[in-house]
Design a protein around this motif. Sequence first.
Motif, short mmCIF file in Angstrom:
data_model
loop_
_atom_site.label_atom_id
_atom_site.label_comp_id
_atom_site.label_asym_id
_atom_site.label_seq_id
_atom_site.Cartn_x
_atom_site.Cartn_y
_atom_site.Cartn_z
N MET A 106 0.84 -1.18 0.00
CA MET A 106 0.00 0.00 0.00
C MET A 106 0.88 1.24 0.00
O MET A 106 1.89 1.29 0.70
N LEU A 107 0.49 2.22 -0.76
CA LEU A 107 1.19 3.49 -0.79
C LEU A 107 0.70 4.31 0.40
O LEU A 107 -0.50 4.42 0.64
N ARG A 108 1.66 4.89 1.12
CA ARG A 108 1.25 5.62 2.31
C ARG A 108 2.24 6.72 2.63
O ARG A 108 3.45 6.50 2.58
N LEU A 109 1.73 7.88 3.00
CA LEU A 109 2.57 8.98 3.46
C LEU A 109 2.85 8.76 4.94
O LEU A 109 2.09 8.10 5.64
N SER A 110 3.94 9.35 5.42
CA SER A 110 4.27 9.22 6.83
C SER A 110 3.26 9.98 7.68
O SER A 110 2.54 10.86 7.19
N ILE B 252 -0.10 20.53 -3.44
CA ILE B 252 0.04 19.39 -2.53
C ILE B 252 1.36 18.68 -2.81
O ILE B 252 2.00 18.16 -1.89
N ALA B 253 1.82 18.70 -4.05
CA ALA B 253 3.14 18.12 -4.37
C ALA B 253 4.24 18.84 -3.59
O ALA B 253 5.13 18.20 -3.03
N GLU B 254 4.19 20.17 -3.54
CA GLU B 254 5.18 20.93 -2.77
C GLU B 254 5.13 20.58 -1.29
O GLU B 254 6.16 20.43 -0.64
N LEU B 255 3.93 20.46 -0.79
CA LEU B 255 3.73 20.14 0.63
C LEU B 255 4.31 18.77 0.97
O LEU B 255 5.06 18.61 1.94
N ILE B 256 4.01 17.79 0.15
CA ILE B 256 4.54 16.44 0.38
C ILE B 256 6.06 16.41 0.23
O ILE B 256 6.76 15.83 1.06
N ASP B 257 6.59 17.07 -0.79
CA ASP B 257 8.04 17.11 -0.98
C ASP B 257 8.74 17.76 0.21
O ASP B 257 9.82 17.33 0.60
N ALA B 258 8.12 18.79 0.79
CA ALA B 258 8.73 19.48 1.94
C ALA B 258 8.85 18.56 3.14
O ALA B 258 9.81 18.67 3.92
N LEU B 259 7.91 17.65 3.29
CA LEU B 259 7.90 16.79 4.47
C LEU B 259 8.47 15.39 4.23
O LEU B 259 8.98 14.76 5.14
N GLU B 260 8.41 14.92 3.00
CA GLU B 260 8.88 13.57 2.68
C GLU B 260 10.22 13.55 1.95
O GLU B 260 10.90 12.54 1.95
N GLY B 261 10.55 14.64 1.27
CA GLY B 261 11.70 14.62 0.38
C GLY B 261 11.24 14.09 -0.96
O GLY B 261 10.05 13.98 -1.22
N PRO B 262 12.19 13.75 -1.86
CA PRO B 262 11.79 13.25 -3.18
C PRO B 262 10.94 11.99 -3.04
O PRO B 262 11.30 11.07 -2.31
N THR B 263 9.80 11.97 -3.69
CA THR B 263 8.90 10.83 -3.56
C THR B 263 8.74 10.13 -4.90
O THR B 263 8.91 10.73 -5.96
N GLY B 264 8.42 8.88 -4.82
CA GLY B 264 8.15 8.07 -6.00
C GLY B 264 7.53 6.76 -5.57
O GLY B 264 7.74 6.32 -4.44
N LEU B 265 6.80 6.16 -6.48
CA LEU B 265 6.18 4.87 -6.17
C LEU B 265 7.21 3.77 -6.01
O LEU B 265 7.05 2.86 -5.21
#
Length: 152
Positions: free
Chosen positions: A1-5, A76-89
């Motif tokens: 499952m894909l999941r954000l922290s 929302i991409a900027e927001l996720i990148d700020a908290l997760e760093g580079p993201t990818g599936l």
Amino acid sequence: MLRLSKLTDYGTVAMAHIACAPDRIHAAAELAAAIGVAVPTASKILKMLARADLLRSVRGAKGGYMLSRPAGEITIAELIDALEGPTGLTECSAVAGVCAIEGSCSIRGNWQRIDRVIRDALRDMTLADLAQPTFKPVRVEAWRAARPRALA
């Protein structure tokens, strides 16, 4: 499952809360109470978002944080990148050169295509969109009254 922290999840809730009152200065303690997290967690999130230039820090006795620009301009991409760093599936969707079979992988291009679709969707949605409720809360009394007697 894909999941954000959890931190990213809390960060999106915090940013949506701030976006609902963008002209106010939001203190970490007030924000922590509003979204139901510990003050150190809220402080950590706020600092990460300020480093990414999504929030502006206001110093002083009545200091805190404000949006650095209108909610409609923060994706929302900027927001996720700020908290997760580079993201990818997959690893190769986010950063090249990290997978041992990357050069011979027959499905890498498909994963990258899927990743682009998701990234585009995250870029198309803004903080202003996220801050808008998409459902109406169910009134429990009305729900109970409408239930069939067999379930009561």
